[in-house]
Design a protein around this motif. Structure first.
Motif, PDB file in Angstrom:
ATOM      1  N   GLU A 223     -26.231 -42.746 -26.185  1.00 50.29           N
ATOM      2  CA  GLU A 223     -27.417 -41.891 -26.059  1.00 50.29           C
ATOM      3  C   GLU A 223     -28.175 -41.799 -27.382  1.00 50.29           C
ATOM      4  OE1 GLU A 223     -26.804 -37.958 -24.445  1.00 50.29           O
ATOM      5  OE2 GLU A 223     -25.412 -38.769 -22.948  1.00 50.29           O
ATOM      6  N   ALA A 224     -27.441 -41.856 -28.500  1.00 50.17           N
ATOM      7  CA  ALA A 224     -28.064 -41.760 -29.824  1.00 50.17           C
ATOM      8  C   ALA A 224     -28.706 -43.071 -30.259  1.00 50.17           C
ATOM      9  CB  ALA A 224     -27.032 -41.318 -30.851  1.00 50.17           C
ATOM     10  N   GLY A 225     -28.543 -44.134 -29.452  1.00 53.88           N
ATOM     11  CA  GLY A 225     -29.245 -45.379 -29.742  1.00 53.88           C
ATOM     12  C   GLY A 225     -28.386 -46.591 -30.032  1.00 53.88           C
ATOM     13  N   MET A 226     -27.065 -46.430 -30.080  1.00 54.72           N
ATOM     14  CA  MET A 226     -26.203 -47.592 -30.312  1.00 54.72           C
ATOM     15  C   MET A 226     -26.072 -48.399 -29.027  1.00 54.72           C
ATOM     16  SD  MET A 226     -23.083 -45.912 -32.481  1.00 54.72           S
ATOM     17  CE  MET A 226     -22.613 -47.250 -33.549  1.00 54.72           C
ATOM     18  N   SER A 227     -25.897 -49.698 -29.178  1.00 54.78           N
ATOM     19  CA  SER A 227     -25.558 -50.500 -28.005  1.00 54.78           C
ATOM     20  C   SER A 227     -24.082 -50.252 -27.694  1.00 54.78           C
ATOM     21  CB  SER A 227     -25.792 -51.987 -28.282  1.00 54.78           C
ATOM     22  OG  SER A 227     -24.801 -52.489 -29.173  1.00 54.78           O
ATOM     23  N   THR A 228     -23.663 -50.651 -26.519  1.00 52.11           N
ATOM     24  CA  THR A 228     -22.255 -50.492 -26.153  1.00 52.11           C
ATOM     25  C   THR A 228     -21.359 -51.253 -27.122  1.00 52.11           C
ATOM     26  OG1 THR A 228     -22.915 -50.289 -23.855  1.00 52.11           O
ATOM     27  CG2 THR A 228     -20.609 -50.742 -24.264  1.00 52.11           C
ATOM     28  N   ARG A 229     -21.741 -52.452 -27.443  1.00 49.58           N
ATOM     29  CA  ARG A 229     -20.962 -53.275 -28.372  1.00 49.58           C
ATOM     30  C   ARG A 229     -20.908 -52.618 -29.754  1.00 49.58           C
ATOM     31  NH1 ARG A 229     -19.054 -58.168 -27.810  1.00 49.58           N
ATOM     32  NH2 ARG A 229     -20.394 -58.648 -26.045  1.00 49.58           N
ATOM     33  N   GLU A 230     -22.020 -52.088 -30.229  1.00 50.84           N
ATOM     34  CA  GLU A 230     -22.036 -51.406 -31.529  1.00 50.84           C
ATOM     35  C   GLU A 230     -21.111 -50.192 -31.535  1.00 50.84           C
ATOM     36  OE1 GLU A 230     -26.570 -52.316 -33.123  1.00 50.84           O
ATOM     37  OE2 GLU A 230     -26.254 -50.705 -31.670  1.00 50.84           O
ATOM     38  N   ALA A 231     -21.080 -49.449 -30.436  1.00 51.55           N
ATOM     39  CA  ALA A 231     -20.206 -48.280 -30.347  1.00 51.55           C
ATOM     40  C   ALA A 231     -18.736 -48.696 -30.392  1.00 51.55           C
ATOM     41  CB  ALA A 231     -20.504 -47.496 -29.072  1.00 51.55           C
ATOM     42  N   LEU A 232     -18.394 -49.770 -29.691  1.00 57.21           N
ATOM     43  CA  LEU A 232     -17.010 -50.262 -29.708  1.00 57.21           C
ATOM     44  C   LEU A 232     -16.596 -50.747 -31.095  1.00 57.21           C
ATOM     45  CD1 LEU A 232     -17.024 -52.153 -26.312  1.00 57.21           C
ATOM     46  CD2 LEU A 232     -15.700 -50.109 -26.859  1.00 57.21           C
ATOM     47  N   VAL A 233     -17.473 -51.458 -31.765  1.00 57.56           N
ATOM     48  CA  VAL A 233     -17.175 -51.938 -33.115  1.00 57.56           C
ATOM     49  C   VAL A 233     -17.056 -50.765 -34.089  1.00 57.56           C
ATOM     50  CG1 VAL A 233     -18.100 -53.289 -35.052  1.00 57.56           C
ATOM     51  CG2 VAL A 233     -18.139 -54.240 -32.748  1.00 57.56           C
ATOM     52  N   ALA A 234     -17.924 -49.767 -33.933  1.00 58.19           N
ATOM     53  CA  ALA A 234     -17.871 -48.585 -34.806  1.00 58.19           C
ATOM     54  C   ALA A 234     -16.538 -47.860 -34.670  1.00 58.19           C
ATOM     55  CB  ALA A 234     -19.021 -47.637 -34.478  1.00 58.19           C
ATOM     56  N   ALA A 235     -16.007 -47.807 -33.454  1.00 58.94           N
ATOM     57  CA  ALA A 235     -14.772 -47.064 -33.195  1.00 58.94           C
ATOM     58  C   ALA A 235     -13.511 -47.851 -33.540  1.00 58.94           C
ATOM     59  CB  ALA A 235     -14.724 -46.652 -31.731  1.00 58.94           C
ATOM     60  N   THR A 236     -13.646 -49.129 -33.771  1.00 57.14           N
ATOM     61  CA  THR A 236     -12.467 -49.958 -34.039  1.00 57.14           C
ATOM     62  C   THR A 236     -12.541 -50.558 -35.437  1.00 57.14           C
ATOM     63  OG1 THR A 236     -13.535 -51.818 -32.883  1.00 57.14           O
ATOM     64  CG2 THR A 236     -12.010 -50.448 -31.606  1.00 57.14           C
ATOM     65  N   ILE A 237     -13.291 -51.613 -35.583  1.00 65.71           N
ATOM     66  CA  ILE A 237     -13.363 -52.333 -36.854  1.00 65.71           C
ATOM     67  C   ILE A 237     -13.895 -51.444 -37.975  1.00 65.71           C
ATOM     68  CG2 ILE A 237     -14.438 -54.280 -38.071  1.00 65.71           C
ATOM     69  CD1 ILE A 237     -14.487 -55.717 -35.305  1.00 65.71           C
ATOM     70  N   HIS A 238     -15.046 -50.798 -37.750  1.00 65.98           N
ATOM     71  CA  HIS A 238     -15.647 -49.985 -38.812  1.00 65.98           C
ATOM     72  C   HIS A 238     -14.809 -48.755 -39.132  1.00 65.98           C
ATOM     73  CE1 HIS A 238     -18.936 -52.678 -38.946  1.00 65.98           C
ATOM     74  NE2 HIS A 238     -19.608 -52.203 -37.914  1.00 65.98           N
ATOM     75  N   ALA A 239     -14.206 -48.141 -38.121  1.00 67.63           N
ATOM     76  CA  ALA A 239     -13.354 -46.975 -38.373  1.00 67.63           C
ATOM     77  C   ALA A 239     -12.157 -47.363 -39.234  1.00 67.63           C
ATOM     78  CB  ALA A 239     -12.894 -46.361 -37.054  1.00 67.63           C
ATOM     79  N   ALA A 240     -11.528 -48.476 -38.923  1.00 65.22           N
ATOM     80  CA  ALA A 240     -10.391 -48.943 -39.730  1.00 65.22           C
ATOM     81  C   ALA A 240     -10.829 -49.227 -41.159  1.00 65.22           C
ATOM     82  CB  ALA A 240      -9.762 -50.179 -39.098  1.00 65.22           C
ATOM     83  N   ASP A 241     -11.993 -49.856 -41.326  1.00 63.98           N
ATOM     84  CA  ASP A 241     -12.511 -50.139 -42.665  1.00 63.98           C
ATOM     85  C   ASP A 241     -12.738 -48.848 -43.451  1.00 63.98           C
ATOM     86  OD1 ASP A 241     -12.517 -52.868 -42.159  1.00 63.98           O
ATOM     87  OD2 ASP A 241     -14.673 -52.962 -41.739  1.00 63.98           O
ATOM     88  N   LEU A 242     -13.404 -47.880 -42.829  1.00 59.25           N
ATOM     89  CA  LEU A 242     -13.716 -46.617 -43.513  1.00 59.25           C
ATOM     90  C   LEU A 242     -12.466 -45.838 -43.897  1.00 59.25           C
ATOM     91  CD1 LEU A 242     -16.787 -45.450 -41.419  1.00 59.25           C
ATOM     92  CD2 LEU A 242     -16.784 -46.106 -43.833  1.00 59.25           C
TER      93      LEU A 242
END
Length: 83
Positions: A15-34
């Motif tokens: 709803e905030a504007g991310m694509s589905t793929r971007e949301a999945l990457v944010a919750a997995t790869i990017h979260a682990a990185d952060l």
């Protein structure tokens, strides 16, 4: 979100504007990185923790299926398996 309810955040991310793929990457790869855990988790790759879920559908077409996992594996151990 409280632990175990984080999948409820996916529709909000979209709803905030991310694509589905971007949301999945944010919750997995990017979260682990952060969190500094990218050498342990965040991707499906040999040598990393086997943290996986199986859901009743394709999260790329219906992100809400992530709220209904049928199978959960944490650190290579099955912790939930619906028949």
């Amino acid at each position: 979100s409280e632990h175990g309810r984080n999948a409820e955040e996916f529709p909000l991310m979209i709803e905030a504007g991310m694509s589905t793929r971007e949301a999945l990457v944010a919750a997995t790869i990017h979260a682990a990185d952060l969190l500094g855990l990218d050498k342990e988790t965040g991707r499906i790759e040999p040598g990393l923790a086997a943290d996986l879920i199986a859901v009743p559908g394709d999260p790329l077409t219906d992100i809400t299926v992530l709220q209904r996992p049928r199978f959960v594996m944490a650190a290579g151990r099955v912790v939930r398996e619906d028949s």
